[in-house]
Design a protein around this motif. Structure first.
Motif, PDB file in Angstrom:
ATOM      1  N   ARG A 124       0.804  -1.221   0.000  1.00 19.60           N
ATOM      2  CA  ARG A 124       0.000   0.000   0.000  1.00 19.60           C
ATOM      3  C   ARG A 124       0.839   1.274   0.000  1.00 19.60           C
ATOM      4  NH1 ARG A 124      -3.784  -0.467   5.040  1.00 19.60           N
ATOM      5  NH2 ARG A 124      -4.796   1.368   4.094  1.00 19.60           N
ATOM      6  N   GLY A 125       2.157   1.134   0.114  1.00 17.02           N
ATOM      7  CA  GLY A 125       3.012   2.311   0.156  1.00 17.02           C
ATOM      8  C   GLY A 125       3.116   2.938   1.525  1.00 17.02           C
ATOM      9  N   LEU A 126       2.777   2.185   2.578  1.00 20.64           N
ATOM     10  CA  LEU A 126       2.763   2.738   3.933  1.00 20.64           C
ATOM     11  C   LEU A 126       4.034   2.434   4.715  1.00 20.64           C
ATOM     12  CD1 LEU A 126      -0.940   1.877   4.883  1.00 20.64           C
ATOM     13  CD2 LEU A 126      -0.013   4.012   3.936  1.00 20.64           C
ATOM     14  N   VAL A 127       5.012   1.794   4.077  1.00 18.29           N
ATOM     15  CA  VAL A 127       6.257   1.443   4.760  1.00 18.29           C
ATOM     16  C   VAL A 127       7.458   2.091   4.077  1.00 18.29           C
ATOM     17  CG1 VAL A 127       7.750  -0.420   5.561  1.00 18.29           C
ATOM     18  CG2 VAL A 127       5.261  -0.739   5.545  1.00 18.29           C
ATOM     19  N   ASP A 128       7.659   1.755   2.804  1.00 18.81           N
ATOM     20  CA  ASP A 128       8.753   2.334   2.021  1.00 18.81           C
ATOM     21  C   ASP A 128       8.197   3.522   1.242  1.00 18.81           C
ATOM     22  OD1 ASP A 128      10.782   2.996   0.278  1.00 18.81           O
ATOM     23  OD2 ASP A 128      11.210   0.942  -0.348  1.00 18.81           O
ATOM     24  N   LYS A 129       8.604   4.722   1.602  1.00 17.02           N
ATOM     25  CA  LYS A 129       8.028   5.915   0.974  1.00 17.02           C
ATOM     26  C   LYS A 129       8.405   6.038  -0.499  1.00 17.02           C
ATOM     27  CE  LYS A 129      11.779   8.981   2.493  1.00 17.02           C
ATOM     28  NZ  LYS A 129      12.117  10.187   3.281  1.00 17.02           N
ATOM     29  N   HIS A 130       9.371   5.197  -0.934  1.00 17.32           N
ATOM     30  CA  HIS A 130       9.823   5.270  -2.330  1.00 17.32           C
ATOM     31  C   HIS A 130       9.225   4.170  -3.207  1.00 17.32           C
ATOM     32  CE1 HIS A 130      12.676   8.337  -1.207  1.00 17.32           C
ATOM     33  NE2 HIS A 130      13.220   7.543  -0.301  1.00 17.32           N
ATOM     34  N   TRP A 131       8.416   3.274  -2.616  1.00 19.06           N
ATOM     35  CA  TRP A 131       7.952   2.133  -3.417  1.00 19.06           C
ATOM     36  C   TRP A 131       6.619   1.618  -2.892  1.00 19.06           C
ATOM     37  CZ3 TRP A 131       6.847  -3.177  -3.656  1.00 19.06           C
ATOM     38  CH2 TRP A 131       6.999  -3.774  -4.915  1.00 19.06           C
ATOM     39  N   SER A 132       5.735   1.268  -3.816  1.00 20.73           N
ATOM     40  CA  SER A 132       4.490   0.558  -3.521  1.00 20.73           C
ATOM     41  C   SER A 132       4.277  -0.441  -4.650  1.00 20.73           C
ATOM     42  CB  SER A 132       3.303   1.520  -3.416  1.00 20.73           C
ATOM     43  OG  SER A 132       3.137   2.224  -4.645  1.00 20.73           O
ATOM     44  N   ALA A 133       3.339  -1.353  -4.474  1.00 24.24           N
ATOM     45  CA  ALA A 133       3.136  -2.416  -5.451  1.00 24.24           C
ATOM     46  C   ALA A 133       1.911  -2.155  -6.318  1.00 24.24           C
ATOM     47  CB  ALA A 133       2.992  -3.758  -4.744  1.00 24.24           C
ATOM     48  N   ASP A 134       2.029  -2.497  -7.585  1.00 32.23           N
ATOM     49  CA  ASP A 134       0.864  -2.522  -8.471  1.00 32.23           C
ATOM     50  C   ASP A 134       0.080  -3.812  -8.291  1.00 32.23           C
ATOM     51  OD1 ASP A 134       1.445  -0.042  -9.766  1.00 32.23           O
ATOM     52  OD2 ASP A 134       2.969  -1.063 -10.964  1.00 32.23           O
ATOM     53  N   LEU A 135       0.789  -4.883  -7.886  1.00 33.75           N
ATOM     54  CA  LEU A 135       0.164  -6.192  -7.697  1.00 33.75           C
ATOM     55  C   LEU A 135       1.004  -6.985  -6.708  1.00 33.75           C
ATOM     56  CD1 LEU A 135      -1.360  -8.567 -10.327  1.00 33.75           C
ATOM     57  CD2 LEU A 135       0.542  -9.423  -8.950  1.00 33.75           C
ATOM     58  N   VAL A 136       0.346  -7.817  -5.911  1.00 31.55           N
ATOM     59  CA  VAL A 136       1.036  -8.704  -4.977  1.00 31.55           C
ATOM     60  C   VAL A 136       0.837 -10.146  -5.434  1.00 31.55           C
ATOM     61  CG1 VAL A 136       1.264  -9.500  -2.600  1.00 31.55           C
ATOM     62  CG2 VAL A 136       0.634  -7.118  -3.065  1.00 31.55           C
ATOM     63  N   HIS A 137       1.929 -10.892  -5.492  1.00 35.62           N
ATOM     64  CA  HIS A 137       1.876 -12.329  -5.778  1.00 35.62           C
ATOM     65  C   HIS A 137       2.215 -13.055  -4.480  1.00 35.62           C
ATOM     66  CE1 HIS A 137       3.114 -15.843  -8.651  1.00 35.62           C
ATOM     67  NE2 HIS A 137       2.439 -16.270  -7.590  1.00 35.62           N
ATOM     68  N   ALA A 138       1.211 -13.687  -3.876  1.00 33.82           N
ATOM     69  CA  ALA A 138       1.350 -14.373  -2.593  1.00 33.82           C
ATOM     70  C   ALA A 138       1.391 -15.878  -2.811  1.00 33.82           C
ATOM     71  CB  ALA A 138       0.192 -14.002  -1.669  1.00 33.82           C
ATOM     72  N   ASN A 139       2.161 -16.573  -1.974  1.00 31.79           N
ATOM     73  CA  ASN A 139       2.388 -18.003  -2.160  1.00 31.79           C
ATOM     74  C   ASN A 139       2.080 -18.804  -0.903  1.00 31.79           C
ATOM     75  OD1 ASN A 139       4.025 -18.316  -4.923  1.00 31.79           O
ATOM     76  ND2 ASN A 139       4.639 -16.417  -3.936  1.00 31.79           N
ATOM     77  N   ASP A 140       1.178 -19.756  -1.035  1.00 29.84           N
ATOM     78  CA  ASP A 140       0.832 -20.730   0.001  1.00 29.84           C
ATOM     79  C   ASP A 140       0.241 -20.073   1.256  1.00 29.84           C
ATOM     80  OD1 ASP A 140       1.105 -23.111  -1.296  1.00 29.84           O
ATOM     81  OD2 ASP A 140       3.060 -23.627  -0.464  1.00 29.84           O
ATOM     82  N   TRP A 141      -0.166 -20.924   2.208  1.00 28.56           N
ATOM     83  CA  TRP A 141      -0.997 -20.447   3.315  1.00 28.56           C
ATOM     84  C   TRP A 141      -0.282 -19.399   4.159  1.00 28.56           C
ATOM     85  CZ3 TRP A 141       0.262 -20.541   8.427  1.00 28.56           C
ATOM     86  CH2 TRP A 141       1.228 -21.453   8.867  1.00 28.56           C
ATOM     87  N   GLN A 142       1.052 -19.452   4.202  1.00 31.77           N
ATOM     88  CA  GLN A 142       1.774 -18.507   5.048  1.00 31.77           C
ATOM     89  C   GLN A 142       1.613 -17.066   4.566  1.00 31.77           C
ATOM     90  OE1 GLN A 142       3.079 -21.213   3.563  1.00 31.77           O
ATOM     91  NE2 GLN A 142       3.992 -22.539   5.098  1.00 31.77           N
ATOM     92  N   CYS A 143       1.248 -16.890   3.301  1.00 27.66           N
ATOM     93  CA  CYS A 143       1.051 -15.558   2.719  1.00 27.66           C
ATOM     94  C   CYS A 143      -0.410 -15.287   2.390  1.00 27.66           C
ATOM     95  CB  CYS A 143       1.877 -15.415   1.434  1.00 27.66           C
ATOM     96  SG  CYS A 143       3.617 -15.806   1.607  1.00 27.66           S
ATOM     97  N   ALA A 144      -1.291 -16.210   2.749  1.00 26.76           N
ATOM     98  CA  ALA A 144      -2.665 -16.165   2.248  1.00 26.76           C
ATOM     99  C   ALA A 144      -3.514 -15.064   2.862  1.00 26.76           C
ATOM    100  CB  ALA A 144      -3.351 -17.523   2.464  1.00 26.76           C
ATOM    101  N   LEU A 145      -3.093 -14.501   3.992  1.00 27.39           N
ATOM    102  CA  LEU A 145      -3.863 -13.400   4.573  1.00 27.39           C
ATOM    103  C   LEU A 145      -3.602 -12.068   3.870  1.00 27.39           C
ATOM    104  CD1 LEU A 145      -3.791 -13.981   8.458  1.00 27.39           C
ATOM    105  CD2 LEU A 145      -5.565 -14.594   6.815  1.00 27.39           C
ATOM    106  N   ILE A 146      -2.607 -12.016   2.995  1.00 25.81           N
ATOM    107  CA  ILE A 146      -2.308 -10.745   2.317  1.00 25.81           C
ATOM    108  C   ILE A 146      -3.519 -10.241   1.533  1.00 25.81           C
ATOM    109  CG2 ILE A 146      -0.845  -9.582   0.611  1.00 25.81           C
ATOM    110  CD1 ILE A 146       1.393 -11.570   1.378  1.00 25.81           C
TER     111      ILE A 146
END
Length: 469
Positions: A124-146
């Motif tokens: 969302r751009g709320l951590v690195d003021k120089h970068w945010s994502a257009d899309l997130v690619h999440a993998n398996d259950w450990q990332c599934a809450l993203i």
């Protein structure tokens, strides 16, 4: 196109399963198409492996999730890594998921909810003021809450969620909803509820913009009761809306027997005298007798899914027919013990090494004649690709990625049901082929000619990303 690739393991630093190899290779292959940055928890091996880590931001506690810092670092070849640093959650001895005794960490829900929340905030751009994502690619259950955290915070960032193995789901007690900052309203059949428990993977299946898995065959299989692990209804709905795809994994270019530094003797297709030196090396290292018979390899997690019980049941028949078996891997204690007992009964014909070492695995693929993969299900599988590139013909159950990457009778052998009779039938075909040198030569050459490059897979993912924006 800015892509945040979220994963709990990368083989550059730490590996439990095939996801780590995918997470090392795919983001690198995607750099041709996008600005790809990987996010991973700050395990000790990650902190040691990235020497240029610098903090880019910090997040305060959320619900019962602790505060954390996110650092940015790079590998030697320039791949960017965001690292979620929280000493109390990630700087521990053991694997990413369990302690040194093999028991799951009791706070895995907190650990991977924190990781998912961190990825969502970064995107969302709320951590690195120089970068945010257009899309997130999440993998398996450990990332599934993203995808869930993005949905619950009204962030309109598309997500791709990849299922590497549906059997691992991340299911926890519903009482932890509030601790993880998950809205009570999402706990229903159309949300994260699964038999009155909280399912991490279901959050990914419900809230992600698009679902992928790691072969087209597995994408079809998981919409059935046999392979759907209780989620087949939801997966059929996503498939019916054209929101479930299968994209086959690849393997990286280091899997080339002509240049692999781990081998005693590099070789190419047709260099069978040189290849035989690797077989001699494996027999010597593992204490097997000098033999003119075939050498069978099992390089796998020693778990029920992999059909290890079928190998154990067939081991004596292989030995009686003049074959030898070499095993490396770790997993369920019952299978480890049974394999070690088989070694004790036939120490010059069966060798077992509990544990995994990449260089040792490469030697085994280069020295063995056949690789055993009687998996009950196999979303994609990598060992059959490694084996073919190194001239070891795979013997596998016709399922998932095995069905797509093994050409029956040409680059290996397939059987239709994961049963002892079906497996033994393929073993008989292997023994027969081993006795026909022209046929064995033809099949080895065909197997080694298989590319299994990441290039096509990366193109498919890049096209999916663009269509999701």
């Amino acid at each position: 196109m800015r892509i945040l690739f979220a994963t709990p393991e990368v083989s550059d630093f730490i590996q439990v399963g095939g996801l780590a190899a995918v997470s090392a290779a795919l983001p690198r292959a995607l750099r041709e198409f996008a600005d790809v940055r990987v996010i991973i928890p700050g395990y000790p091996s990650v902190l040691r492996g990235l020497q240029d880590l610098k903090p880019v931001g910090r997040c305060q506690p959320f619900a019962a999730l602790p505060a954390f810092e996110i650092d940015l670092g790079h590998t030697a070849d320039g791949l960017s890594f965001y690292v979620v640093r929280c000493r109390e959650l990630y700087e521990r001895d053991g694997t990413p998921y369990s302690d040194r005794s093999g028991s799951d960490w009791g706070d895995n829900n907190i650990r991977f909810a924190t990781f998912s929340y961190a990825a969502a905030q970064l995107a969302r751009g709320l951590v690195d003021k120089h970068w945010s994502a257009d899309l997130v690619h999440a993998n398996d259950w450990q990332c599934a809450l993203i995808p869930g955290y993005l949905e619950w915070h009204y962030a309109h960032i598309p997500t791709v969620f990849t299922i590497h193995n549906l059997a691992y789901q991340g299911v926890f007690d519903r009482s932890t909803l509030g601790q993880l900052g998950i809205p009570e309203a999402s706990f229903n059949i159309d949300g994260v509820e699964f038999y009155n428990r909280l399912s991490f993977i279901k959050a990914g299946l419900v809230y992600a913009s698009h679902l992928t898995t790691v072969s087209q065959t597995y994408a079809r299989e998981i919409t059935t009761a046999e392979f759907g692990c209780g989620l087949e209804g939801l997966l059929r709905q996503r498939a019916d809306r054209n929101q479930l795809s299968g994209i086959l994994n690849g393997i990286d270019e280091s899997w080339d027997p002509r240049t692999c530094a781990s081998l005693l003797q590099p070789f190419g297709a047709g260099d069978w005298t040189e290849r035989a030196l690797n077989a001699d090396d494996v027999r010597d290292q593992f204490g097997l007798a000098v033999s003119r018979g075939p050498l069978f390899a099992l390089v796998a997690r020693l778990v029920h899914q992999k059909g290890v019980d079928l190998v154990i049941e067939s081991a004596q028949a292989i030995v009686d027919a003049g074959g030898q078996i070499v095993v490396t891997g770790k997993g369920e204690p019952r299978f480890e013990e049974a394999l070690l007992n088989a070694q004790t009964r036939a120490p010059r014909s069966i060798a077992v090494k509990i544990g995994f070492d990449d260089a040792e695995a490469r030697k085994i693929f280069a020295g063995s004649d056949f690789t055993l993969m009687p998996s009950r299900f196999e979303p994609c599988g990598l060992s059959q690709m490694y084996a073919q590139r190194f001239g070891s013909l795979p013997i596998g159950h016709r399922t998932g990625g095995l069905a797509e990457t093994i050409v029956d009778g040409e680059t290996g052998f397939l059987f239709d049901r994961p049963s002892a009779p079906g497996f033994l039938g393929s073993l008989c075909r292997a023994f027969s082929t081993f006795g026909m040198k022209d046929r064995l030569d033809h099949m080895r050459r065909a197997a080694m000619a298989q590319a299994f490059s990441w290039t096509d897979s990366a193109k498919s993912y890049a096209a999916l990303y663009r269509s999701s924006l």
